[in-house]
Design an enzyme around this catalytic site. Structure first.
Site, short mmCIF file in Angstrom:
data_model
loop_
_atom_site.label_atom_id
_atom_site.label_comp_id
_atom_site.label_asym_id
_atom_site.label_seq_id
_atom_site.Cartn_x
_atom_site.Cartn_y
_atom_site.Cartn_z
N ARG A 171 0.86 -1.17 0.00
CA ARG A 171 0.00 0.00 0.00
C ARG A 171 0.90 1.23 0.00
O ARG A 171 1.94 1.25 0.65
CB ARG A 171 -0.91 0.04 1.23
CG ARG A 171 -2.22 -0.72 1.07
CD ARG A 171 -3.12 -0.05 0.04
NE ARG A 171 -4.43 -0.65 -0.06
CZ ARG A 171 -4.76 -1.62 -0.89
NH1 ARG A 171 -3.83 -2.14 -1.70
NH2 ARG A 171 -5.99 -2.09 -0.95
N GLU A 181 -3.25 7.23 -3.51
CA GLU A 181 -4.35 6.29 -3.76
C GLU A 181 -5.14 5.93 -2.51
O GLU A 181 -6.22 5.34 -2.61
CB GLU A 181 -3.80 4.99 -4.34
CG GLU A 181 -3.11 5.13 -5.68
CD GLU A 181 -2.60 3.79 -6.16
OE1 GLU A 181 -3.28 3.18 -7.00
OE2 GLU A 181 -1.53 3.34 -5.70
N HIS A 212 -0.06 0.57 -10.45
CA HIS A 212 -0.89 -0.33 -9.65
C HIS A 212 -1.40 -1.51 -10.48
O HIS A 212 -2.60 -1.73 -10.62
CB HIS A 212 -2.08 0.43 -9.04
CG HIS A 212 -2.55 -0.20 -7.75
ND1 HIS A 212 -2.87 0.52 -6.64
CD2 HIS A 212 -2.76 -1.51 -7.41
CE1 HIS A 212 -3.25 -0.28 -5.66
NE2 HIS A 212 -3.18 -1.53 -6.10
#
Length: 333
Positions: free
Chosen positions: A237, A266, A293
């Site tokens: 992440r 994000e 991503h």
């Protein structure tokens, strides 16, 4: 009337065909994200919604969509979604826990090799027209004989270790939960403290979900504890890494490189998140390697993920507890 099912992002046609057996499907036929206003307009009277990484479901959203019975997420990490709010509104929230593991681990290795072997600078050199023949340029680090540290030994961490075992690396890991001795032996990993992992590793890969405890676990202090010249790769992440700290460490030479498939901007659940990727990171083409991503972006895998999310939706619409439910305590007939 058939229940209304909203799909927020493009999916393979067979997913829509499957869902249309059970409801009126309103798919997103574009490759772009819907605005929140447009999504709310579509979902206002929907019974089910299939969501993806760019979406965010919160208390306000659920209050404006009173007919919702399930939010079926085609993803694994769900920090952008308020599961407690879903539970309060009697809405199932489901995920797809397993299918993203292997492709994410594979991408991590690709980023690591690409960064350590200076593949992007080499590619630009060939395309520039200046390449004529071999010259002693673009010397990288390689993997054999190096030490690699994995922070977080969940499913992706274990998949990564299993795939790295043939590269001749020493593998360290840090996790609050130890693997069994048999699994450590099988994966050829050694559990150490976080300070020891940072001190010994040539390559550091955080593989942790985003929580209050893991946000910025890689920061200015932990980077300072890493070897000078180490490489950092993030496919977990974005906010697990403090990108501004990375900018400073790359500029000082303490970090030799940073690769990432995920970015702080994000992480919608963070009100204080950066709204863009740091311009300093984007301009550092020699020491960085970025992908948009695409951790699970294997065509067959993305199809299977969406299909599993669709099955969860169908189970909920039939009045059953969906297999991928996160909120298992949901009061439901």
């Amino acid at each position: 009337m058939k229940p209304k099912i909203v799909v927020t992002h493009w999916v393979h046609p067979e997913i829509v065909d499957f869902l249309e057996q059970y409801g009126e499907v309103l798919p997103n036929l574009t490759r772009d994200s819907l605005s929140r206003d447009e999504l709310l307009r579509r979902a206002a009277d929907a019974q089910a919604i299939m969501v993806f990484m760019p979406d965010s479901i919160d208390e306000e959203f659920l209050a404006l969509c009173p007919s919702l019975r399930i939010v079926g997420a085609a993803l694994k990490g769900y920090d952008n979604f308020d599961v407690a709010a879903c539970t309060r509104h009697g809405v199932w929230f489901t995920i797809v826990p397993d299918l993203l593991t292997v492709p994410t681990a594979e991408l991590a290795i690709g980023l690591l090799i690409g960064l350590s072997r200076k593949m992007l600078p080499g590619d630009r050199w060939v395309r520039s027209g200046n390449f004529r023949s071999w010259l002693p340029r673009f010397y990288g680090g390689g993997l054999t004989g190096k030490t690699l540290g994995i922070i977080g030994m969940g499913a992706v961490g274990r998949a990564l270790a299993a795939r790295l075992s043939g590269f001749g690396l020493q593998l360290l890991y840090h996790d609050i939960n130890a693997l069994s001795p048999d699994e450590e032996a099988s994966l050829r990993v050694v559990r150490v403290s976080l300070p020891e992992l940072l001190k010994r590793s040539d390559y550091v890969l955080p593989m942790a979900p985003l929580t209050k405890n893991t946000q910025h676990i890689i920061n200015a202090d932990t980077i300072a504890r890493m070897k000078r010249g180490a490489l950092l790769v993030n496919v977990s992440r974005g906010s697990v890494v403090d990108e501004e700290a990375v900018v400073g460490a790359l500029a000082s030479g303490h970090l030799a490189g940073y690769a990432a498939d995920v970015f702080e901007m994000e992480d919608w659940a963070r009100g204080d998140r950066p709204r863009t990727i740091s311009i300093e990171l984007l301009q550092d083409e020699e020491q960085t390697f970025f992908t948009p991503h695409i951790g699970s972006a294997v065509d067959s895998v993305r199809r299977d993920i969406a299909m599993e999310a669709a099955r969860n939706i169908v189970q909920a619409l039939k009045g059953k507890r969906p297999e991928g439910a996160v909120n298992l305590d949901l009061p439901h007939p």
